[in-house]
Design a protein around this motif. Structure first.
Motif, PDB file in Angstrom:
ATOM      1  N   ARG A 445       2.874   2.854 -21.241  1.00 50.34           N
ATOM      2  CA  ARG A 445       3.050   4.302 -21.199  1.00 50.34           C
ATOM      3  C   ARG A 445       2.020   4.941 -20.270  1.00 50.34           C
ATOM      4  NH1 ARG A 445       4.712   8.728 -24.408  1.00 50.34           N
ATOM      5  NH2 ARG A 445       4.548  10.508 -23.003  1.00 50.34           N
ATOM      6  N   TYR A 446       2.493   5.854 -19.445  1.00 53.62           N
ATOM      7  CA  TYR A 446       1.611   6.556 -18.513  1.00 53.62           C
ATOM      8  C   TYR A 446       1.047   7.809 -19.182  1.00 53.62           C
ATOM      9  CZ  TYR A 446       0.120   9.391 -14.541  1.00 53.62           C
ATOM     10  OH  TYR A 446      -0.604  10.162 -13.684  1.00 53.62           O
ATOM     11  N   PHE A 447      -0.263   7.956 -19.111  1.00 58.11           N
ATOM     12  CA  PHE A 447      -0.944   9.141 -19.641  1.00 58.11           C
ATOM     13  C   PHE A 447      -1.739   9.797 -18.521  1.00 58.11           C
ATOM     14  CE2 PHE A 447      -0.426   6.486 -23.423  1.00 58.11           C
ATOM     15  CZ  PHE A 447       0.118   7.407 -24.315  1.00 58.11           C
ATOM     16  N   PRO A 448      -1.464  11.052 -18.221  1.00 61.37           N
ATOM     17  CA  PRO A 448      -2.243  11.731 -17.174  1.00 61.37           C
ATOM     18  C   PRO A 448      -3.706  11.853 -17.593  1.00 61.37           C
ATOM     19  CG  PRO A 448      -0.244  12.969 -17.725  1.00 61.37           C
ATOM     20  CD  PRO A 448      -0.407  11.915 -18.780  1.00 61.37           C
ATOM     21  N   THR A 449      -4.598  11.474 -16.717  1.00 63.62           N
ATOM     22  CA  THR A 449      -6.024  11.564 -17.003  1.00 63.62           C
ATOM     23  C   THR A 449      -6.784  11.610 -15.694  1.00 63.62           C
ATOM     24  OG1 THR A 449      -7.908  10.458 -18.035  1.00 63.62           O
ATOM     25  CG2 THR A 449      -6.181   9.042 -17.157  1.00 63.62           C
ATOM     26  N   ASN A 450      -7.982  12.142 -15.742  1.00 61.99           N
ATOM     27  CA  ASN A 450      -8.818  12.218 -14.547  1.00 61.99           C
ATOM     28  C   ASN A 450      -9.604  10.946 -14.301  1.00 61.99           C
ATOM     29  OD1 ASN A 450      -8.028  14.883 -14.039  1.00 61.99           O
ATOM     30  ND2 ASN A 450      -9.599  15.691 -15.424  1.00 61.99           N
ATOM     31  N   LYS A 451      -9.629  10.044 -15.271  1.00 61.89           N
ATOM     32  CA  LYS A 451     -10.384   8.815 -15.126  1.00 61.89           C
ATOM     33  C   LYS A 451      -9.668   7.878 -14.153  1.00 61.89           C
ATOM     34  CE  LYS A 451     -12.300   8.981 -19.801  1.00 61.89           C
ATOM     35  NZ  LYS A 451     -12.433   8.270 -21.100  1.00 61.89           N
ATOM     36  N   ARG A 452     -10.443   7.229 -13.312  1.00 64.69           N
ATOM     37  CA  ARG A 452      -9.873   6.266 -12.382  1.00 64.69           C
ATOM     38  C   ARG A 452      -9.600   4.961 -13.124  1.00 64.69           C
ATOM     39  NH1 ARG A 452     -10.437   7.433  -7.052  1.00 64.69           N
ATOM     40  NH2 ARG A 452     -10.326   5.214  -6.548  1.00 64.69           N
ATOM     41  N   ARG A 453      -8.400   4.454 -12.954  1.00 61.85           N
ATOM     42  CA  ARG A 453      -8.035   3.210 -13.608  1.00 61.85           C
ATOM     43  C   ARG A 453      -6.976   2.514 -12.763  1.00 61.85           C
ATOM     44  NH1 ARG A 453      -4.837   4.628 -19.060  1.00 61.85           N
ATOM     45  NH2 ARG A 453      -4.549   2.370 -18.935  1.00 61.85           N
ATOM     46  N   ALA A 454      -6.788   1.247 -13.012  1.00 62.31           N
ATOM     47  CA  ALA A 454      -5.833   0.456 -12.235  1.00 62.31           C
ATOM     48  C   ALA A 454      -4.436   0.688 -12.768  1.00 62.31           C
ATOM     49  CB  ALA A 454      -6.212  -1.032 -12.306  1.00 62.31           C
ATOM     50  N   ARG A 455      -3.775   1.739 -12.310  1.00 63.46           N
ATOM     51  CA  ARG A 455      -2.407   2.022 -12.715  1.00 63.46           C
ATOM     52  C   ARG A 455      -1.579   2.266 -11.469  1.00 63.46           C
ATOM     53  NH1 ARG A 455      -3.392   7.940 -15.481  1.00 63.46           N
ATOM     54  NH2 ARG A 455      -4.160   9.003 -13.621  1.00 63.46           N
ATOM     55  N   ARG A 456      -0.353   1.800 -11.503  1.00 61.63           N
ATOM     56  CA  ARG A 456       0.522   1.887 -10.345  1.00 61.63           C
ATOM     57  C   ARG A 456       1.851   2.487 -10.777  1.00 61.63           C
ATOM     58  NH1 ARG A 456      -3.691   1.275  -8.604  1.00 61.63           N
ATOM     59  NH2 ARG A 456      -4.510  -0.334  -7.198  1.00 61.63           N
ATOM     60  N   GLN A 457       2.300   3.507 -10.024  1.00 66.84           N
ATOM     61  CA  GLN A 457       3.564   4.176 -10.333  1.00 66.84           C
ATOM     62  C   GLN A 457       4.055   4.894  -9.080  1.00 66.84           C
ATOM     63  OE1 GLN A 457       3.709   7.893 -12.644  1.00 66.84           O
ATOM     64  NE2 GLN A 457       4.975   6.823 -14.146  1.00 66.84           N
ATOM     65  N   ASP A 458       5.352   4.794  -8.802  1.00 66.81           N
ATOM     66  CA  ASP A 458       5.943   5.482  -7.656  1.00 66.81           C
ATOM     67  C   ASP A 458       7.377   5.859  -8.020  1.00 66.81           C
ATOM     68  OD1 ASP A 458       6.594   6.545  -5.256  1.00 66.81           O
ATOM     69  OD2 ASP A 458       6.506   4.685  -4.104  1.00 66.81           O
ATOM     70  N   VAL A 459       7.529   7.035  -8.648  1.00 67.42           N
ATOM     71  CA  VAL A 459       8.847   7.470  -9.092  1.00 67.42           C
ATOM     72  C   VAL A 459       9.692   7.948  -7.921  1.00 67.42           C
ATOM     73  CG1 VAL A 459      10.078   9.065 -10.611  1.00 67.42           C
ATOM     74  CG2 VAL A 459       7.896   8.109 -11.341  1.00 67.42           C
ATOM     75  N   LYS A 460       9.075   8.607  -6.966  1.00 62.26           N
ATOM     76  CA  LYS A 460       9.848   9.219  -5.891  1.00 62.26           C
ATOM     77  C   LYS A 460      10.467   8.188  -4.961  1.00 62.26           C
ATOM     78  CE  LYS A 460       9.650  12.891  -2.435  1.00 62.26           C
ATOM     79  NZ  LYS A 460       8.815  13.952  -1.821  1.00 62.26           N
ATOM     80  N   HIS A 461       9.725   7.150  -4.596  1.00 61.35           N
ATOM     81  CA  HIS A 461      10.229   6.176  -3.635  1.00 61.35           C
ATOM     82  C   HIS A 461      10.509   4.807  -4.261  1.00 61.35           C
ATOM     83  CE1 HIS A 461       7.823   9.083  -1.162  1.00 61.35           C
ATOM     84  NE2 HIS A 461       8.947   9.095  -0.479  1.00 61.35           N
ATOM     85  N   GLY A 462       9.801   4.457  -5.331  1.00 61.62           N
ATOM     86  CA  GLY A 462       9.974   3.135  -5.918  1.00 61.62           C
ATOM     87  C   GLY A 462       9.613   2.026  -4.952  1.00 61.62           C
ATOM     88  N   ASP A 463       8.482   2.166  -4.260  1.00 63.48           N
ATOM     89  CA  ASP A 463       8.070   1.212  -3.230  1.00 63.48           C
ATOM     90  C   ASP A 463       6.906   0.368  -3.739  1.00 63.48           C
ATOM     91  OD1 ASP A 463       7.592  -0.179  -0.940  1.00 63.48           O
ATOM     92  OD2 ASP A 463       6.650   1.477   0.131  1.00 63.48           O
ATOM     93  N   PRO A 464       7.157  -0.848  -4.209  1.00 67.45           N
ATOM     94  CA  PRO A 464       6.050  -1.687  -4.701  1.00 67.45           C
ATOM     95  C   PRO A 464       5.134  -2.183  -3.592  1.00 67.45           C
ATOM     96  CG  PRO A 464       8.096  -2.909  -4.724  1.00 67.45           C
ATOM     97  CD  PRO A 464       8.454  -1.512  -4.351  1.00 67.45           C
ATOM     98  N   MET A 465       5.594  -2.166  -2.322  1.00 65.22           N
ATOM     99  CA  MET A 465       4.745  -2.631  -1.232  1.00 65.22           C
ATOM    100  C   MET A 465       3.501  -1.758  -1.094  1.00 65.22           C
ATOM    101  SD  MET A 465       6.331  -5.273  -0.136  1.00 65.22           S
ATOM    102  CE  MET A 465       5.518  -5.580   1.415  1.00 65.22           C
ATOM    103  N   SER A 466       3.614  -0.492  -1.461  1.00 66.38           N
ATOM    104  CA  SER A 466       2.470   0.413  -1.362  1.00 66.38           C
ATOM    105  C   SER A 466       1.686   0.497  -2.657  1.00 66.38           C
ATOM    106  CB  SER A 466       2.952   1.821  -0.974  1.00 66.38           C
ATOM    107  OG  SER A 466       3.817   2.346  -1.967  1.00 66.38           O
ATOM    108  N   GLN A 467       2.163  -0.140  -3.725  1.00 66.65           N
ATOM    109  CA  GLN A 467       1.521  -0.034  -5.024  1.00 66.65           C
ATOM    110  C   GLN A 467       0.981  -1.354  -5.549  1.00 66.65           C
ATOM    111  OE1 GLN A 467       1.098   2.947  -6.564  1.00 66.65           O
ATOM    112  NE2 GLN A 467       2.155   3.987  -4.885  1.00 66.65           N
ATOM    113  N   CYS A 468       1.661  -2.444  -5.249  1.00 66.42           N
ATOM    114  CA  CYS A 468       1.328  -3.744  -5.846  1.00 66.42           C
ATOM    115  C   CYS A 468       0.793  -4.684  -4.775  1.00 66.42           C
ATOM    116  CB  CYS A 468       2.562  -4.353  -6.517  1.00 66.42           C
ATOM    117  SG  CYS A 468       3.360  -3.247  -7.706  1.00 66.42           S
TER     118      CYS A 468
END
Length: 625
Positions: A445-468
């Motif tokens: 589950r994605y939770f909006p937060t200001n803390k930096r953490r290793a989370r990857r998500q791209d709803v608009k494009h769904g491009d794993p090449m830029s995320q993974c």
């Protein structure tokens, strides 16, 4: 009047929060509607649910007589605004306001049996929405569909409407006594532009949902529409802004001179104050209430309830549409979700065949949107008699749960099921689910937060090449699955992606290695590799001669082979089975299958979530997609 004993029960049609400890409830009461209160007590963990029998009162004008009639109501500021029929036969429909917190019997309603006010309406929903910061401008909006007065008697069409009334409307003084003097209505349009300028209209409103925003004066309105066309069957979801709705009510009025004339835009003088304006001592000391309105204004309101301009969707087209599918969309609930790349409105849609769709509409760089079906869940099966249950969808924001109810019961659904996308970053990113993100270990589950953490998500494009970082094509890490086949025969290969929106592409290599690829623009990766061992009929016949030493196969050996199933034959590589024995075994299995079908034909043997299967003829050497 009821068709049976079931209609003569007491069906609860209204449940509205009255205060922190009481709920106002109304039921049909066997065609004698009644209302009272339910005492919840002061404990939220263990409510009392005590019915106040001594406070039972008539529900006429607050609740319909029949459990089958359309109905809407909104309890606000101690007054109940209801769109319902007020007679036993259900022929006199009206928009009512009655006082709940006092013993006053004063009421106000629309004019009875006047088609230009209401014409065979089917009420869908109602909301209390303030227009300005002044409470004098507060209004109640009603959404319904009705037989259009604009259409001719030979072409009876159904239009969707939105109507509004002022909360401080108390009717006229000499005319419109106990009648709305601020009642206006406009048409809601949900259509798709077609060739030659001809639009495909979704005329019939099925459900309405108000998505609250930070600005209480400007919520977002979502509507589910169906078509009355006999040519095709479909549904659409359109979204409207309060700015466009208010613009229609501030625009020109529709006018009709007589029964033989057509409806046209009113070009005459509009009285002051403008019809539909709420009275306010702040704006005009001479008009403290609607009873202070001048006679020409009241006379104008008696025949000019309809606005000329329709209300168009904010996107000029539906945000989601389904045509020629085996279901119709009936209910909608919308949840605004904060994602890594922005906010998205997730639609939870209930269908007329027991399903719930989870859909997200992703805006593109231009004015168009991309529709993504994230999930399709079968919640209820057919009832006894072959009918589908009526679905009601309710969203509870605090618990982040979706409740789906019908005659069969109530089902609680979680808004997110991220674990279904697996533990890989690629699959989680390609799912494009705003609720889910890859946290470095799994899809969660994605939770909006200001803390930096290793989370990857791209709803608009769904491009794993830029995320993974490991977003290769997956070819090197996969092992080929060995599958045996027979020349001029067929088998099945399965490819099961974790998400619905990704198309599956099949390719055939010259070495007969079939690869199953999941293709989600702009990314493509290999999901399965099948290495096919193809046997010819000549090879099988030679194997039969060697295995039998030139003689016939014994009775015991033949009987054992006939009982092997197709999967066992594949595992054995067809090493000791002749074509005749293979055909005989297939005939035997088919015979047993037909017998089972005759014995169990009353059972439902197919499910809507059947795994996709790809049927390949091995005598063809072409690419299969």
């Amino acid at each position: 009047k009821g068709d049976g004993l079931t209609d003569c029960g007491n069906y609860v049609r209204l449940l509205q929060s009255f205060n922190k400890t009481h709920i106002y409830v109304c039921g049909t009461g066997a065609y004698y509607p009644q209302c009272t209160y339910i005492d919840l007590g002061h404990s939220t963990e263990e409510p009392l649910f005590h019915l106040k029998y001594h406070a039972v009162e008539s529900g006429r004008g607050r609740c319909p007589f029949s459990p089958q009639e359309s109905f809407t109501a909104r309890l606000t500021d101690g007054d109940l605004y209801a769109g319902t029929s007020v007679d036993f036969m259900g022929a006199n429909a009206a928009i009512f306001r009655s006082s709940v917190h006092s013993s006053s019997q004063h009421y106000i309603r629309t004019e009875a049996y006047q088609d230009h006010w209401l014409n065979e309406p089917e009420f869908v929903g109602s909301f209390s929405i303030p227009d300005t910061h002044s409470v004098d401008d507060d209004k109640v909006y009603f959404f319904f569909k009705e037989t259009a007065v604009e259409s001719s008697q030979w072409d009876r069409r159904v239009y969707s409407r939105v109507a509004r009334v002022c909360k401080n409307d108390i009717g006229g003084k000499r005319s419109l006594i106990n009648r709305w003097s601020t009642f206006l209505k406009a048409r809601l349009v949900c259509s798709v532009s077609g060739p030659g300028g001809i639009d495909t209209q979704f005329d019939e409103l099925e459900d309405i949902f108000m998505l609250e925003t930070k600005d209480s004066q400007n919520p977002i309105i979502y509507g589910v529409f169906s078509t009355s066309s006999s040519v095709f069957r479909g549904s659409a979801v359109c979204v409207y802004s309060m700015a466009s709705i208010r613009a229609a009510f501030n625009g020109p009025f529709a006018h009709k001179e007589g029964p033989d004339h057509r409806w046209v835009e009113f070009k005459g003088r509009i009285p002051y104050p403008r019809p539909g304006t709420c009275p306010s001592e702040t704006y005009d000391p001479l008009h403290k209430s609607t009873r202070d309105f001048p006679d020409d204004l009241v006379s104008f309101m008696r025949g000019h309830q309809l606005m000329w301009d329709p209300i168009l969707p904010a996107t000029r087209q539906p945000v989601f549409m389904q045509v020629n599918v085996p279901h119709i969309l009936r209910k909608v609930v919308v949840d605004r979700v904060d994602a890594e790349d922005g906010q998205y409105d997730v639609l939870h849609l209930g269908t007329d065949n027991g399903k719930v769709l989870k859909v997200v509409s992703v805006p593109k760089d231009n004015t168009e949107t991309e529709e993504i079906i994230l999930e399709e869940l079968t919640v209820f099966q057919k009832m006894t008699g072959g009918c589908w249950p009526l679905i009601i969808v309710v969203y509870v924001c605090q618990q982040q749960q979706l409740y789906v109810s019908s005659e069969e019961g109530v089902v609680q659904l979680s808004l997110q099921r991220c674990h279904l996308y697996g533990k890989g970053c690629v699959d989680c990113c390609l799912a494009r689910d705003p609720y889910c993100a890859w946290d470095g270990l799994t899809c969660s589950r994605y939770f909006p937060t200001n803390k930096r953490r290793a989370r990857r998500q791209d709803v608009k494009h769904g491009d794993p090449m830029s995320q993974c970082h490991d977003a290769g094509d997956g070819f090197e890490s996969l092992e080929a699955k060995l599958v045996y086949g027979v020349e001029s025969n067929a088998t099945f290969l399965e490819c099961l992606p974790r998400f619905q929106q990704a198309p599956v592409q099949w390719t055939v290599q010259p070495s007969q290695a079939h690869t199953s690829k999941v293709m989600e623009k702009p990314y493509l990766y290999v999901l399965y590799i099948f290495d096919i061992n193809l046997n010819t009929i000549l090879q099988i016949n030679k194997t039969r001669v060697r295995g039998g030493n030139g003689g016939a196969i014994g009775h015991t050996q033949s009987h054992t082979q006939l009982n092997r199933n197709y999967k066992d034959l594949h595992m054995m590589g067809m090493a000791s089975v002749s074509v005749d024995e293979y055909c005989e075994q297939m005939w035997y299995r088919e015979k047993k299958k037909q017998q089972k079908l005759r014995q169990l034909k009353w059972k439902q043997t197919q499910t809507d979530n059947r795994k996709a299967r790809v049927h390949i003829q091995y005598q063809l050497y072409t690419n299969i997609i």
